[in-house]
Design a protein around this motif. Structure first.
Motif, PDB file in Angstrom:
ATOM      1  N   VAL A 244       0.843  -1.201   0.000  1.00  0.00           N
ATOM      2  CA  VAL A 244       0.000   0.000   0.000  1.00  0.00           C
ATOM      3  C   VAL A 244       0.877   1.249   0.000  1.00  0.00           C
ATOM      4  O   VAL A 244       0.661   2.185  -0.786  1.00  0.00           O
ATOM      5  CB  VAL A 244      -0.936   0.000   1.231  1.00  0.00           C
ATOM      6  N   LEU A 245       1.865   1.274   0.873  1.00  0.00           N
ATOM      7  CA  LEU A 245       2.751   2.442   0.952  1.00  0.00           C
ATOM      8  C   LEU A 245       3.508   2.641  -0.357  1.00  0.00           C
ATOM      9  O   LEU A 245       3.606   3.770  -0.873  1.00  0.00           O
ATOM     10  CB  LEU A 245       3.726   2.265   2.108  1.00  0.00           C
ATOM     11  N   GLY A 246       4.039   1.562  -0.922  1.00  0.00           N
ATOM     12  CA  GLY A 246       4.754   1.671  -2.189  1.00  0.00           C
ATOM     13  C   GLY A 246       3.877   2.190  -3.306  1.00  0.00           C
ATOM     14  O   GLY A 246       4.297   3.047  -4.110  1.00  0.00           O
ATOM     15  N   ALA A 247       2.625   1.687  -3.370  1.00  0.00           N
ATOM     16  CA  ALA A 247       1.702   2.137  -4.412  1.00  0.00           C
ATOM     17  C   ALA A 247       1.392   3.614  -4.265  1.00  0.00           C
ATOM     18  O   ALA A 247       1.338   4.361  -5.253  1.00  0.00           O
ATOM     19  CB  ALA A 247       0.421   1.303  -4.351  1.00  0.00           C
ATOM     20  N   ARG A 248       1.209   4.057  -3.031  1.00  0.00           N
ATOM     21  CA  ARG A 248       0.833   5.455  -2.812  1.00  0.00           C
ATOM     22  C   ARG A 248       1.990   6.411  -3.066  1.00  0.00           C
ATOM     23  O   ARG A 248       1.770   7.569  -3.439  1.00  0.00           O
ATOM     24  CB  ARG A 248       0.270   5.613  -1.399  1.00  0.00           C
ATOM     25  N   LEU A 249       3.201   5.937  -2.888  1.00  0.00           N
ATOM     26  CA  LEU A 249       4.356   6.776  -3.176  1.00  0.00           C
ATOM     27  C   LEU A 249       4.590   6.947  -4.677  1.00  0.00           C
ATOM     28  O   LEU A 249       5.241   7.909  -5.098  1.00  0.00           O
ATOM     29  CB  LEU A 249       5.608   6.187  -2.521  1.00  0.00           C
ATOM     30  N   THR A 250       4.084   6.027  -5.467  1.00  0.00           N
ATOM     31  CA  THR A 250       4.363   6.047  -6.908  1.00  0.00           C
ATOM     32  C   THR A 250       3.149   6.365  -7.782  1.00  0.00           C
ATOM     33  O   THR A 250       3.318   6.644  -8.965  1.00  0.00           O
ATOM     34  CB  THR A 250       4.925   4.683  -7.346  1.00  0.00           C
ATOM     35  N   VAL A 251       1.940   6.344  -7.208  1.00  0.00           N
ATOM     36  CA  VAL A 251       0.750   6.472  -8.051  1.00  0.00           C
ATOM     37  C   VAL A 251       0.630   7.858  -8.675  1.00  0.00           C
ATOM     38  O   VAL A 251       0.150   7.992  -9.814  1.00  0.00           O
ATOM     39  CB  VAL A 251      -0.522   6.113  -7.256  1.00  0.00           C
ATOM     40  N   ASP A 252       1.059   8.913  -7.985  1.00  0.00           N
ATOM     41  CA  ASP A 252       0.943  10.261  -8.563  1.00  0.00           C
ATOM     42  C   ASP A 252       1.735  10.379  -9.860  1.00  0.00           C
ATOM     43  O   ASP A 252       1.235  10.897 -10.869  1.00  0.00           O
ATOM     44  CB  ASP A 252       1.440  11.314  -7.564  1.00  0.00           C
ATOM     45  N   ALA A 253       2.966   9.902  -9.843  1.00  0.00           N
ATOM     46  CA  ALA A 253       3.795   9.964 -11.051  1.00  0.00           C
ATOM     47  C   ALA A 253       3.198   9.107 -12.158  1.00  0.00           C
ATOM     48  O   ALA A 253       3.219   9.491 -13.340  1.00  0.00           O
ATOM     49  CB  ALA A 253       5.217   9.512 -10.739  1.00  0.00           C
ATOM     50  N   ALA A 254       2.653   7.950 -11.792  1.00  0.00           N
ATOM     51  CA  ALA A 254       2.069   7.063 -12.798  1.00  0.00           C
ATOM     52  C   ALA A 254       0.851   7.700 -13.446  1.00  0.00           C
ATOM     53  O   ALA A 254       0.669   7.626 -14.673  1.00  0.00           O
ATOM     54  CB  ALA A 254       1.700   5.726 -12.153  1.00  0.00           C
ATOM     55  N   VAL A 255      -0.004   8.343 -12.645  1.00  0.00           N
ATOM     56  CA  VAL A 255      -1.190   9.000 -13.193  1.00  0.00           C
ATOM     57  C   VAL A 255      -0.792  10.190 -14.059  1.00  0.00           C
ATOM     58  O   VAL A 255      -1.362  10.419 -15.134  1.00  0.00           O
ATOM     59  CB  VAL A 255      -2.135   9.435 -12.054  1.00  0.00           C
ATOM     60  N   ALA A 256       0.185  10.971 -13.621  1.00  0.00           N
ATOM     61  CA  ALA A 256       0.643  12.112 -14.418  1.00  0.00           C
ATOM     62  C   ALA A 256       1.183  11.663 -15.767  1.00  0.00           C
ATOM     63  O   ALA A 256       1.032  12.352 -16.778  1.00  0.00           O
ATOM     64  CB  ALA A 256       1.716  12.881 -13.650  1.00  0.00           C
ATOM     65  N   ARG A 257       1.796  10.482 -15.794  1.00  0.00           N
ATOM     66  CA  ARG A 257       2.389   9.972 -17.034  1.00  0.00           C
ATOM     67  C   ARG A 257       1.359   9.305 -17.936  1.00  0.00           C
ATOM     68  O   ARG A 257       1.379   9.498 -19.156  1.00  0.00           O
ATOM     69  CB  ARG A 257       3.501   8.988 -16.685  1.00  0.00           C
ATOM     70  N   SER A 258       0.442   8.527 -17.364  1.00  0.00           N
ATOM     71  CA  SER A 258      -0.417   7.663 -18.178  1.00  0.00           C
ATOM     72  C   SER A 258      -1.898   7.973 -18.071  1.00  0.00           C
ATOM     73  O   SER A 258      -2.673   7.495 -18.898  1.00  0.00           O
ATOM     74  CB  SER A 258      -0.193   6.187 -17.783  1.00  0.00           C
ATOM     75  N   GLY A 259      -2.322   8.741 -17.077  1.00  0.00           N
ATOM     76  CA  GLY A 259      -3.742   8.989 -16.868  1.00  0.00           C
ATOM     77  C   GLY A 259      -4.323   8.056 -15.830  1.00  0.00           C
ATOM     78  O   GLY A 259      -3.746   7.022 -15.483  1.00  0.00           O
ATOM     79  N   ARG A 260      -5.503   8.415 -15.326  1.00  0.00           N
ATOM     80  CA  ARG A 260      -6.108   7.639 -14.248  1.00  0.00           C
ATOM     81  C   ARG A 260      -6.542   6.247 -14.692  1.00  0.00           C
ATOM     82  O   ARG A 260      -6.344   5.263 -13.966  1.00  0.00           O
ATOM     83  CB  ARG A 260      -7.313   8.383 -13.674  1.00  0.00           C
ATOM     84  N   THR A 261      -7.163   6.148 -15.864  1.00  0.00           N
ATOM     85  CA  THR A 261      -7.742   4.864 -16.257  1.00  0.00           C
ATOM     86  C   THR A 261      -6.712   3.748 -16.383  1.00  0.00           C
ATOM     87  O   THR A 261      -6.903   2.670 -15.815  1.00  0.00           O
ATOM     88  CB  THR A 261      -8.538   5.015 -17.564  1.00  0.00           C
ATOM     89  N   PRO A 262      -5.612   3.922 -17.102  1.00  0.00           N
ATOM     90  CA  PRO A 262      -4.639   2.821 -17.195  1.00  0.00           C
ATOM     91  C   PRO A 262      -4.075   2.400 -15.843  1.00  0.00           C
ATOM     92  O   PRO A 262      -3.895   1.206 -15.577  1.00  0.00           O
ATOM     93  CB  PRO A 262      -3.537   3.389 -18.100  1.00  0.00           C
ATOM     94  N   VAL A 263      -3.797   3.384 -14.972  1.00  0.00           N
ATOM     95  CA  VAL A 263      -3.234   3.049 -13.664  1.00  0.00           C
ATOM     96  C   VAL A 263      -4.280   2.331 -12.812  1.00  0.00           C
ATOM     97  O   VAL A 263      -3.976   1.351 -12.124  1.00  0.00           O
ATOM     98  CB  VAL A 263      -2.721   4.306 -12.948  1.00  0.00           C
ATOM     99  N   ALA A 264      -5.525   2.796 -12.858  1.00  0.00           N
ATOM    100  CA  ALA A 264      -6.591   2.141 -12.103  1.00  0.00           C
ATOM    101  C   ALA A 264      -6.831   0.725 -12.613  1.00  0.00           C
ATOM    102  O   ALA A 264      -7.079  -0.198 -11.821  1.00  0.00           O
ATOM    103  CB  ALA A 264      -7.871   2.960 -12.174  1.00  0.00           C
TER     104      ALA A 264
END
Length: 378
Positions: A244-264
């Motif tokens: 959970v902690l690892g996902a939350r530390l990296t999800v912002d960058a992932a969403v900024a790069r790919s958008g919400r739908t692919p990351v979700a």
């Protein structure tokens, strides 16, 4: 005022919430002995706290619409501080129940108002931040649990943790919030966008079914279902929280790069695989890996969902976030209660198909998130 200027104070609110929640749930066994109550009474107290949290979320919405989400957050933090002191000092069950109810109201208020503030800070900063805010919550929760463990190891009363949490909440409440300055969401004309709320709320519901199922039943399953030794049984939840902690530390960058739908979609896929692995492979290593994969799902999906909720109609974001937050408690109740009703012992592994089914049902909705919130959710 800029979003960056308010970022530390809002991050502190997320941290206070995680620290306080971990402190109070980990001292419950001590209070159970002190008050001489049964497991059934503890379960009823937790149910009442969850229902009070839903009330707190509604109250936060009302305060935010009239006076701003910053004041809603300050009031909720103050209520929690008072409740934590009361829980630490009150020596009989009725008064303890009152303190826990007040804590629940504050819990729901902070859940809703911190997300309102987090979305506003994110909007003004022009970049994804909610994942890092939630990472602060998770890290502080781990710190709270470790504090209680350390106090007990030193044979000190664990109620010290409640006083520490109350001090943290009081201190954070004095920081000041409301990155929108004097702007209030007074324009409540027209109906809320209920189709969008139901879609984003379903994601929140599924994420908290996963979270609550693992938090409540992972240790029980490893101990009673797989016969793991006592030193191993906490590792499932530890692996979950680390993910959970690892996902939350990296999800912002992932969403900024790919958008919400692919990351979700990736998060839901990880959760499906993890829960299916727990259900299909009755081995301790497989269960621990499965719980970790479930952590990737819940860790990423919650900030994505609340960020999307705040972007549906920015001028009504406080109301929308408070409404979506109610799905949190419904999911938490379902994840905590239903697995135990489905099966027990070795058969409990089949109960982890429940969160998998929830994730499978929301999978088609994930593809609609970016369409609700604009191009790629960026």
């Amino acid at each position: 005022m800029t979003g960056n200027r308010h970022l530390p104070s809002v991050a502190a609110a997320y941290g206070a919430q995680g620290f306080g929640y971990a402190a109070i749930v980990t001292v419950l066994p001590e209070f159970k002995d002190r008050l001489g109550i049964s497991d059934i009474v503890v379960s009823l107290l937790l149910l009442g706290t969850c229902l009070a949290a839903a009330l707190g979320s509604v109250a936060a919405e009302a305060i935010a619409v009239r006076w701003g989400s910053g004041r809603a957050l300050t009031a909720a933090l103050g209520a929690q501080a008072v409740a934590l002191v009361g829980a630490a000092t009150l020596g009989n069950l009725p008064l303890f129940a009152v303190a826990l109810t007040l804590y629940g109201i504050g819990l729901g208020g902070v859940d809703a108002a911190s997300n309102m503030q987090g979305v506003l800070v994110q909007r003004k900063a022009g970049r994804q931040l909610l994942g890092r805010f939630y990472a602060g919550y998770t890290a502080a929760a781990i710190a709270g649990a470790l504090l209680v463990a350390g106090l007990l190891a030193l044979e000190l009363p664990a109620v010290i943790a409640l006083f520490a949490a109350a001090a943290v909440h009081s201190g954070v409440a004095l920081l000041g919030f409301d990155p929108e300055g004097t702007v209030r969401q007074r324009d409540t004309g027209g109906s809320l966008p209920w189709p969008a709320i139901r879609i984003v709320g379903a994601l929140v519901f599924a994420a908290f079914v996963v979270d609550s199922a693992v938090a409540t039943w992972s240790t029980v399953y490893l101990a009673d279902g797989l016969g793991a030794v006592a030193a191993v049984t906490p590792l499932g939840y530890a692996a979950y929280q680390a993910a959970v902690l690892g996902a939350r530390l990296t999800v912002d960058a992932a969403v900024a790069r790919s958008g919400r739908t692919p990351v979700a979609l990736g998060a839901v896929a990880a959760g499906l695989a993890g829960c299916a692995l727990v259900a299909a492979l009755p081995l301790v290593p497989g269960a621990i890996v499965g719980f970790a994969a479930a952590g990737l799902c819940a860790g990423a999906l919650v900030p994505i969902a609340f960020s999307a909720a705040g972007a549906v109609r920015p001028e009504r974001s406080d109301e929308i976030i408070a409404t979506v937050n109610l799905f949190n408690y419904a999911g938490a109740l379902a994840g905590a209660v239903l697995p135990g009703l489905i099966s027990a012992g070795p058969a409990l592994r089949a109960a982890f198909l429940l969160p998998a089914v929830c994730l499978l049902l929301v999978l088609p909705l994930v593809r609609r998130v970016d369409r609700l919130t604009g191009a790629q959710g960026r």
